[in-house]
Write an enzyme that holds these catalytic residues in place. Structure first.
Site, PDB file in Angstrom:
ATOM      1  N   CYS A 199       0.826  -1.210   0.000  1.00 24.67           N
ATOM      2  CA  CYS A 199       0.000   0.000   0.000  1.00 24.67           C
ATOM      3  C   CYS A 199       0.863   1.265   0.000  1.00 24.67           C
ATOM      4  O   CYS A 199       2.028   1.245   0.407  1.00 24.67           O
ATOM      5  CB  CYS A 199      -0.884   0.041   1.239  1.00 24.67           C
ATOM      6  SG  CYS A 199      -2.176  -1.186   1.295  1.00 24.67           S
ATOM      7  N   GLU A 216       0.729   3.926   1.926  1.00 25.16           N
ATOM      8  CA  GLU A 216       1.156   4.402   3.251  1.00 25.16           C
ATOM      9  C   GLU A 216       2.384   3.642   3.729  1.00 25.16           C
ATOM     10  O   GLU A 216       3.322   4.214   4.283  1.00 25.16           O
ATOM     11  CB  GLU A 216       0.025   4.220   4.274  1.00 25.16           C
ATOM     12  CG  GLU A 216      -1.261   4.956   3.930  1.00 25.16           C
ATOM     13  CD  GLU A 216      -2.222   4.120   3.086  1.00 25.16           C
ATOM     14  OE1 GLU A 216      -1.762   3.399   2.178  1.00 25.16           O
ATOM     15  OE2 GLU A 216      -3.433   4.198   3.343  1.00 25.16           O
TER      16      GLU A 216
HETATM   17  N1  THU Z   1      -4.390   0.467  -0.973  1.00 23.88           N
HETATM   18  C1  THU Z   1      -3.503   1.389  -0.489  1.00 23.88           C
HETATM   19  O1  THU Z   1      -2.521   1.746  -1.166  1.00 23.88           O
HETATM   20  N2  THU Z   1      -3.718   1.889   0.748  1.00 23.88           N
HETATM   21  C2  THU Z   1      -4.759   1.553   1.553  1.00 23.88           C
HETATM   22  O2  THU Z   1      -4.771   1.906   2.716  1.00 23.88           O
HETATM   23  C3  THU Z   1      -5.872   0.784   0.983  1.00 23.88           C
HETATM   24  C4  THU Z   1      -5.541   0.001  -0.242  1.00 23.88           C
HETATM   25  C5  THU Z   1      -4.157  -0.096  -2.307  1.00 23.88           C
HETATM   26  C6  THU Z   1      -3.770  -1.548  -2.334  1.00 23.88           C
HETATM   27  C7  THU Z   1      -4.179  -1.950  -3.721  1.00 23.88           C
HETATM   28  O3  THU Z   1      -3.128  -1.642  -4.612  1.00 23.88           O
HETATM   29  C8  THU Z   1      -5.375  -1.056  -4.041  1.00 23.88           C
HETATM   30  O4  THU Z   1      -5.322   0.003  -3.085  1.00 23.88           O
HETATM   31  C9  THU Z   1      -6.701  -1.754  -3.949  1.00 23.88           C
HETATM   32  O5  THU Z   1      -6.857  -2.375  -2.726  1.00 23.88           O
END
Ligand code: THU
Length: 142
Positions: free
Chosen positions: A61, A63
């Site tokens: 993700c 973050e």
């Molecule tokens: N995702 C993030 O980057 N941060 C979050 O807190 C929620 C989900 C991303 C992971 C994945 O690449 C996409 O969002 C869909 O879940």
């Protein structure tokens, strides 16, 4: 609530950085781009984006990318705030895994999520991850 909140100028910089970071997102599978920007205790901003993987499960993700890059590149000790941007009509809160990773460097941090709509999430990690397990719990190990 403890710790230093960013001022308006710092929030504006965090928001801009998160928007720019989302452009680097590698999202061939979900097509869901996320950008994150964190403010460290020294006043520096670090960015991250989500980086997906063909295995799906190894996706990182935005973050967590921001925290790991900031630690690896700049040895950050504290995170005061995180701003998350998604090019969506509603804001996206950090997932559970990211809340835990953010907690490691800033249990009192401010959390803001912005999007292309009017809605805004403006809260703290203490609200999003109450009763968190963190470094403090390992202090008394023998
Ligand atoms: N995702 C993030 O980057 N941060 C979050 O807190 C929620 C989900 C991303 C992971 C994945 O690449 C996409 O969002 C869909 O879940």
């Amino acid at each position: 609530m403890t710790g230093n909140a960013p001022n308006n100028e710092q929030w504006a910089e965090l928001e801009m950085a998160a928007r720019l970071a989302a452009r680097q997102a590698y999202v061939p599978y979900s097509k869901f781009a996320v950008g994150a920007a964190i403010l460290d205790g020294a006043g520096k901003i670090h960015i991250g984006c989500n980086v997906e993987n063909a295995s799906y499960g190894l996706t990182n993700c935005a973050e967590r990318t921001a925290v790991y890059a900031a630690r690896a590149n700049h040895g950050i000790q504290d995170v005061l705030a995180v701003c998350i941007y998604t090019p969506t009509p509603t804001p996206t809160p950090p997932c559970g895994a990211c809340r835990q990773v953010l907690n490691e460097f800033g249990p009192a941090m401010r959390v803001r999520a912005i999007c292309d709509g009017e809605d805004l999430i403006d809260t703290t990690l203490e609200v999003l991850l109450p009763g968190a397990f963190g470094p403090k719990n390992l202090k008394n190990a023998s």
